[in-house]
Motif scaffolding. Structure first.
Motif, PDB file in Angstrom:
ATOM      1  N   GLU A 180      -3.807   7.724  -9.273  1.00 21.19           N
ATOM      2  CA  GLU A 180      -5.012   8.111  -8.541  1.00 21.19           C
ATOM      3  C   GLU A 180      -5.137   7.306  -7.250  1.00 21.19           C
ATOM      4  O   GLU A 180      -5.542   7.840  -6.204  1.00 21.19           O
ATOM      5  N   ARG A 181      -4.802   6.034  -7.307  1.00 18.05           N
ATOM      6  CA  ARG A 181      -4.833   5.203  -6.107  1.00 18.05           C
ATOM      7  C   ARG A 181      -3.845   5.714  -5.060  1.00 18.05           C
ATOM      8  O   ARG A 181      -4.142   5.769  -3.870  1.00 18.05           O
ATOM      9  N   ASP A 238       0.807  -1.224   0.000  1.00 21.42           N
ATOM     10  CA  ASP A 238       0.000   0.000   0.000  1.00 21.42           C
ATOM     11  C   ASP A 238       0.840   1.275   0.000  1.00 21.42           C
ATOM     12  O   ASP A 238       0.333   2.349   0.322  1.00 21.42           O
ATOM     13  N   CYS A 293      -0.148  19.531  -9.385  1.00 25.44           N
ATOM     14  CA  CYS A 293       0.530  18.576  -8.505  1.00 25.44           C
ATOM     15  C   CYS A 293       1.891  19.107  -8.066  1.00 25.44           C
ATOM     16  O   CYS A 293       2.288  18.948  -6.900  1.00 25.44           O
ATOM     17  N   ILE A 348      -2.675   8.819  -4.722  1.00 27.87           N
ATOM     18  CA  ILE A 348      -3.019  10.138  -4.205  1.00 27.87           C
ATOM     19  C   ILE A 348      -4.253  10.089  -3.312  1.00 27.87           C
ATOM     20  O   ILE A 348      -4.537  11.037  -2.560  1.00 27.87           O
ATOM     21  N   SER A 349      -4.977   8.990  -3.364  1.00 26.84           N
ATOM     22  CA  SER A 349      -6.176   8.864  -2.535  1.00 26.84           C
ATOM     23  C   SER A 349      -5.845   8.575  -1.075  1.00 26.84           C
ATOM     24  O   SER A 349      -6.711   8.678  -0.209  1.00 26.84           O
ATOM     25  N   LYS A 350      -4.588   8.208  -0.812  1.00 30.28           N
ATOM     26  CA  LYS A 350      -4.186   7.952   0.570  1.00 30.28           C
ATOM     27  C   LYS A 350      -4.204   9.259   1.359  1.00 30.28           C
ATOM     28  O   LYS A 350      -4.011  10.350   0.815  1.00 30.28           O
ATOM     29  N   ARG A 351      -4.403   9.163   2.651  1.00 31.66           N
ATOM     30  CA  ARG A 351      -4.519  10.350   3.485  1.00 31.66           C
ATOM     31  C   ARG A 351      -3.203  11.126   3.535  1.00 31.66           C
ATOM     32  O   ARG A 351      -2.136  10.552   3.728  1.00 31.66           O
ATOM     33  N   TRP A 397       3.000  13.786  -4.526  1.00 38.28           N
ATOM     34  CA  TRP A 397       2.515  14.850  -5.406  1.00 38.28           C
ATOM     35  C   TRP A 397       3.483  15.069  -6.571  1.00 38.28           C
ATOM     36  O   TRP A 397       3.069  15.256  -7.725  1.00 38.28           O
ATOM     37  N   ARG A 431       3.155  12.151  -9.014  1.00 39.32           N
ATOM     38  CA  ARG A 431       1.890  12.237  -9.763  1.00 39.32           C
ATOM     39  C   ARG A 431       1.994  13.311 -10.846  1.00 39.32           C
ATOM     40  O   ARG A 431       1.505  13.133 -11.968  1.00 39.32           O
ATOM     41  N   CYS A 458       3.037   5.361  -6.993  1.00 42.13           N
ATOM     42  CA  CYS A 458       3.242   6.479  -7.921  1.00 42.13           C
ATOM     43  C   CYS A 458       4.512   6.294  -8.747  1.00 42.13           C
ATOM     44  O   CYS A 458       4.570   6.694  -9.911  1.00 42.13           O
ATOM     45  N   PRO A 494       2.100   4.542  -1.067  1.00 40.27           N
ATOM     46  CA  PRO A 494       1.751   5.541  -2.087  1.00 40.27           C
ATOM     47  C   PRO A 494       2.950   5.929  -2.958  1.00 40.27           C
ATOM     48  O   PRO A 494       2.793   6.165  -4.153  1.00 40.27           O
TER      49      PRO A 494
END
Length: 216
Positions: free
Chosen positions: A118-119, A92, A150, A121-124, A131, A134, A98, A94
């Motif tokens: 997108e997956r 998991d 970004c 950047i969806s993390k908290r 960024w 992305r 990315c 991020p």
């Protein structure tokens, strides 16, 4: 044996003569690797990241550094392989999601690249490098996406870290967008004036900006 087979176990270490043995831990190797990466010594960085992972296979930033170093060396198939290996260890992450997205975008697999980015950047509270990565993904799409948004988020959350500005500036230079590159590279040089890679990138930027004037 492939060119990067030694990465698996972090081989490439040489035994010192008895009495000259030094002890390093994963943090030491990671620090050396990050320094080499920041200065553009990507092959050396790869070796240090591999040593760090030999000591601590769960070290996220070492996996990330390996993938990014391979990207900089344009070894995209190897980069994808090591992104997958990193995600097997830290599914998991991020940063690794990315990083793999960037590899896929550079290989022309745009739909999967966007989905992974997108997956990630969806993390908290994504960290600055998520960024940044992305933005690099979007910059490598055809047609390019809104990378500037970004990049602004990356700079905003990076504080005084000059590496984010340097990587943004270098990416714009590679795309021939020298006007956008200059402000980021100016910042990188101001914050890390001892880094030869920052000066080299700024020099390439100036060449791009003023080449038409010289030609005229």
């Amino acid at each position: 044996m492939g060119r990067f087979d030694w990465l698996e176990l972090g081989r490439e270490t040489k035994d010192l003569p008895l009495g000259r043995q030094e002890t390093f831990d994963a943090g030491d190797f990671l620090q050396k690797a990050d320094r080499d990466f920041r200065q553009g010594a990507y092959e050396s960085a790869l070796r240090q990241y591999a040593k760090a992972l030999r000591e601590d296979p769960g070290l996220e930033d070492a996996w990330l550094g390996q993938v990014l170093s391979l990207i900089e060396l344009r070894e995209l198939h190897e980069a994808r392989t090591w992104a997958n290996k990193g995600l097997e260890s830290i599914p998991d992450s991020p940063k690794l999601l990315c990083a793999k997205a960037l590899v896929l975008a550079m290989m022309g697999d745009f739909s999967d690249a966007v989905a992974l980015a997108e997956r990630a950047i969806s993390k908290r509270q994504p960290p600055p490098f998520v960024w940044l990565l992305r933005g690099l993904v979007l910059l490598n799409l055809e047609p390019p996406g809104n990378a500037a948004f970004c990049f602004a988020k990356a700079v905003e959350s990076a504080g005084d870290d000059p590496s984010v500005a340097l990587r943004i500036g270098m990416a714009y230079v590679e795309k021939g967008d020298f006007a956008r590159a200059k402000s980021h590279l100016d910042r990188a040089v101001q914050k890390d004036s001892a880094n030869p890679l920052a000066w080299h990138a700024l020099g390439r930027c100036f060449e791009g900006l003023y080449a038409p004037t010289r030609a005229a």
